[in-house]
Design a protein around this motif. Structure first.
Motif, PDB file in Angstrom:
ATOM      1  N   ALA A 192       0.825  -1.212   0.000  1.00 34.79           N
ATOM      2  CA  ALA A 192       0.000   0.000   0.000  1.00 34.79           C
ATOM      3  C   ALA A 192       0.851   1.250   0.000  1.00 34.79           C
ATOM      4  CB  ALA A 192      -0.934  -0.014   1.212  1.00 34.79           C
ATOM      5  N   ASP A 201       2.302   1.744  -3.485  1.00 35.49           N
ATOM      6  CA  ASP A 201       1.298   2.271  -4.417  1.00 35.49           C
ATOM      7  C   ASP A 201       1.032   3.742  -4.171  1.00 35.49           C
ATOM      8  OD1 ASP A 201       1.141  -0.253  -5.460  1.00 35.49           O
ATOM      9  OD2 ASP A 201      -0.661  -0.822  -4.325  1.00 35.49           O
ATOM     10  N   HIS A 215      -4.532   1.676  -4.775  1.00 32.98           N
ATOM     11  CA  HIS A 215      -4.354   0.423  -4.034  1.00 32.98           C
ATOM     12  C   HIS A 215      -5.717  -0.209  -3.761  1.00 32.98           C
ATOM     13  CE1 HIS A 215      -2.481  -2.498  -1.405  1.00 32.98           C
ATOM     14  NE2 HIS A 215      -3.382  -2.199  -0.463  1.00 32.98           N
TER      15      HIS A 215
END
Length: 851
Positions: free
Chosen positions: A417, A420, A427
């Motif tokens: 996460a 991203d 995400h």
């Protein structure tokens, strides 16, 4: 001789119980005239609480309805019924009327009934060497000739040679079991067709099944044949048509001799004369005993390991060896004579294994018995407590491992996460329930809608079974299940195949034993046949990189061309209690979180696959053994059955100096074998029968290294390795791998144990370091003071001597029981606990690898 005479009562131990057989003759003093002779039997079971034998179920059978014939029991033992494959008690009775002697052999069935087996007549009474062996076959000797009869023989027959009989025994061989051993003086009769020996006295052997006569010096030397009175066979096998045996023999010279292949190894002096028979007592971890019964009621026990006399008894009427306590090991039951004939036949007795377990009635004091009972109970309680503690420790370790996996998964998703977010990509969050997490906001409407949506989703159907088959290879039963391709892809992956097992159940109503039969199960993937099946790779070809190969496999969907086969193997003998047996088959698997079938709750699931019918009359022909070019389903089932029943050996061959030679080509040229069309990676060698089958799988890893898998027996793999060492250069090394290739758990466990020992040593040293420094300083200071020794004559000198003695006393006390700081000790215990936990995890991984 009245009907209550003890000469008409016989005792027999069978499956931990005592069977009593009593021949009751007609008595004119009875109120009602009894119709002929009767044979009554009953079952006695030992009870630990009262230290007595309790009478159970029994029965009675009328032998002769004419009161003019005398009926008596000749022999009583248990033997294997060849037709039913069931071991049952056998009783041989004799009815005499004038010079005619009629013999009847009765068997006790599972339904607790006496059933007639066969009858025959003789013009004389049996007296010498009456034996009942498998068949049942009755053997005896008369006038120097051995006779035998059975249902298979159909008549009374005699062996073609005249022997001075030593023993009639049953050898643990596959086909020939009943063996007659004796010695013969020079005679040209009946031996010209069998042996070419011109003369002399020789030890002879005779197999009843095929009538083979041979020189038995490899079993019992001729020097002992004339003095041997009884023999017990420990083991026997045929290796290259040569009989290898291990026996013990009791002689008339008060000796117990241990023979290996006819060579005396050990000799033990016996305390009594005239031995009658020998039995072996398996006490489990404490070893084995030889129990010898002598004439005049003497019994002697000899340890097998040390070959020394362990104990002796006198006044014994009968000796029995069985598991009377139902604890998994053998005990000796010594029945002593009773003063009154009206007392129960098992009234005065002693049960012992000479390893701390003793139960007696009328022979020893109750204090020794209670002490033995207490020791036995304490031993069982200790074992149960240790097992519970081990189970709780393993459960705790499994929970810790599960928590660690959850934490690692959450950390990986958090890193993904964050990556991203930095890269500007969107995400996608996974469902919290799928990751085993709980939301902190319970009133969010989106979660409730998702929860309701998940509840109405349909439940996935159980895996579909394409084929259920079974094979019988020698004395083992192999059951297999092949799952459909769709089910294998949906439910399982290559890492989850180990969680799929098979169970074989016994059909209800056939036995009171547990319904589940103990099996050994395994699962494996195999490719489905296709027209474009590639040929096996060249021994010098190199595989492509793993990353490139994995991408191509995922992209092309090649996993759909593999199917999952699950096999289970068990011992066939316990199932053959009747001519035909039906066994239901159950498939066990575990739902994995994150799989496409995880819409249902994760956990174990059981699916019924159908049932198989085992018929011992049907012969199973394995097509793959005769034609290696078959690609049918039956050939694939034959291959899977062989892989399940044969032992697997995996070896890593490494050539450090030069390129590794063609091992697969050498196997094909040196051993008559063929490549299997159904699975070209395997080479099949089938010289003679299933027990000699060998499967080879050679995989070239690098130009200097390869992995060889051999499926065969241990003896065969040793012969193969001997030939392979002669073919490979001296610089090559062969390393045996664990099943599955090995994962380095042994070095990890060794490193953990070494780390634990070093941590303990360094921790204790650090605790005592301060005390040692203080002692050194005191020694230095005392050494300085010793330069001016005090004068004990003055008051000041005497006071200094007392102070120094007090300091020495305090130093000695602190040296014997040093004091350490609480914080320092707490840190040490925490570090040691962490190190021991790592060692426990390594031991658990090692145990799972071995399993």
């Amino acid at each position: 001789m009245t009907h209550d005479s003890p000469k008409h009562t016989k005792l027999l131990s069978f499956h931990g119980d005592i069977l009593t057989f009593q021949c009751k003759l007609p008595n004119p003093r009875d109120g009602e005239i009894r119709r002929g002779s009767e044979l009554a039997f009953s079952r006695l079971t030992f009870q630990r609480d009262g230290c007595t034998f309790l009478k159970g179920n029994g029965g009675m059978a009328v032998i002769n309805r004419k009161s003019s014939s005398n009926v008596d029991i000749v022999a009583c033992t248990f033997a294997l019924h060849v037709k039913n494959r069931v071991t049952s008690p056998c009783i041989l009775l004799i009815q005499s009327k004038g010079n005619v002697f009629k013999y009847s052999l009765l068997t006790l069935s599972i339904s607790n009934r006496l059933e007639p087996h066969m009858e025959f007549k003789l013009p004389y009474r049996m007296k010498d060497n009456v034996t009942i062996l498998q068949g049942p076959t009755v053997l005896w000797s008369h006038a120097g000739i051995v006779f035998y009869t059975s249902l298979q023989a159909g008549e009374v027959r005699q062996i073609p040679i005249k022997l001075s009989l030593n023993c009639i025994v049953e050898f643990p061989l596959n086909k020939r079991k009943i063996f007659i051993l004796g010695y013969q003086t020079q005679s040209k009769e009946c031996l010209e067709d069998h042996l070419d020996a011109p003369g002399g006295s020789k030890t002879m052997g005779y197999f009843v099944e095929d009538g083979q006569v041979f020189n038995a010096d490899l079993i019992l030397p001729h020097a002992y044949s004339s003095i041997t009175q009884c023999v017990f066979v420990i083991s026997a096998e045929e290796v290259n048509s040569v009989l290898k045996s291990t026996v013990v023999a009791a002689t008339s010279k008060k000796q117990l001799v241990y023979f290996e292949n006819g060579i005396p190894i050990e000799v033990c002096l016996l305390p009594f004369e005239e031995p009658q028979h020998i039995q072996m007592v398996n006490t489990g971890r404490n070893g084995c005993l030889f129990a010898i019964y002598f004439n005049d009621g003497h019994v002697c026990a000899v340890w097998k390991d040390t070959f020394q006399v362990a104990s002796c008894w006198s006044g014994v009427t009968s000796l029995h060896v069985d598991d009377f306590l139902s604890c998994g090991t053998d005990q000796m039951l010594l029945v002593f004579g009773s003063q009154s004939p009206l007392v129960d036949p098992v009234d005065l007795f002693l049960i012992t294994d000479l390893c701390g377990t003793t139960y007696s009635h009328g022979q020893e004091s109750s204090e020794g018995q209670q002490a033995s009972d207490t020791a036995q109970e304490n031993y069982l309680l200790t074992v149960q407590a240790l097992q519970s503690r081990l189970q709780s420790g393993l459960t705790l370790l499994q929970d810790l491992q599960s928590d660690v996996r959850v934490k690692e998964r959450v950390l990986r998703q958090s890193v993904q996460a964050l990556t991203d977010l930095v890269s500007g990509r969107e995400h996608i969050l996974t469902q919290t329930e799928q990751e085993g997490l709980v939301s902190l906001w319970e009133d969010e409407p989106e979660d409730e809608a998702i929860h309701e949506k998940r509840q109405v989703m349909p439940v996935m159907p159980p895996p579909l079974v394409d084929n259920l088959w079974h094979r019988v290879i020698e004395d083992r039963l192999i059951v297999g299940v092949i799952l459909s391709t769709e089910s294998a892809i949906i439910y399982f992956c290559s890492s989850a195949a180990e969680s799929v097992t098979l169970s074989i159940l016994r059909e209800r109503g056939q036995s009171q034993t547990p319904a589940v039969i103990q099996t050994h199960s395994q699962a494996s993937w195999f490719p489905t046949p296709s027209p474009s099946t590639p040929s096996p790779p060249s021994p010098y070809s190199h595989p492509e990189p793993a990353a490139k190969r994995s991408r191509r496999t995922v992209a092309s969907g090649a996993r759909a061309t593999h199917r999952l086969a699950v096999t289970a193997m068990t011992d066939l003998t316990p199932l053959l209690t009747s001519g035909s047996v039906k066994c239901p088959i159950m498939l066990h698997y575990v739902h994995r979180q994150g799989s496409s079938a995880s819409v249902t709750a994760p956990g174990p699931t059981v699916v019924q696959c159908g049932q198989i019918q085992i018929d011992i009359q049907v012969k199973h022909h394995r097509q793959l053994m005769t034609n290696s070019q078959l690609t049918t389903d039956e050939a694939r089932e034959d291959l899977l059955s062989l892989l399940a029943v044969l032992d697997a050996w995996t070896f890593l061959i490494h050539s450090p100096d030069h390129t590794l030679c063609d091992v697969a080509g050498w196997i094909q040229t040196s051993i008559p074998c063929e490549r299997l069309e159904i699975s070209p990676h395997y080479l099949l060698a089938n010289p003679a029968g299933p027990s000699a089958v060998m499967l080879f799988n050679w995989q070239h890893k690098t130009p200097f290294q390869g992995e060889l898998s051999v499926h065969c027996s241990q003896f065969k793999v040793l012969q193969f390795l001997d030939s392979l060492f002669g073919f490979l250069p001296a610089s090559c090394s062969i390393l045996r791998l664990r099943q599955g290739g090995g994962d380095g758990t042994v070095p990890r466990m060794a490193h953990s144990l070494e780390k634990e020992v070093l941590s303990l040593k360094q921790g204790v040293s650090s605790l005592l370091h301060g005390e040692e420094e203080e002692m050194e300083e005191v020694k230095k200071s005392s050494g300085v003071k010793k330069m001016e020794p005090p004068d004990p004559g003055s008051a000041e000198g005497l006071q200094r001597c007392r102070e120094e003695w007090q300091r020495d006393k305090e130093r000695s006390r602190r040296l014997l029981s040093p004091l350490v700081g609480v914080e320092h000790y707490r840190r040490l215990t925490q570090s040691l606990t962490q190190v021991q936990l790592e060692g426990d995890v390594a031991a658990l991984l090692e145990t799972q690898t071995l399993i």
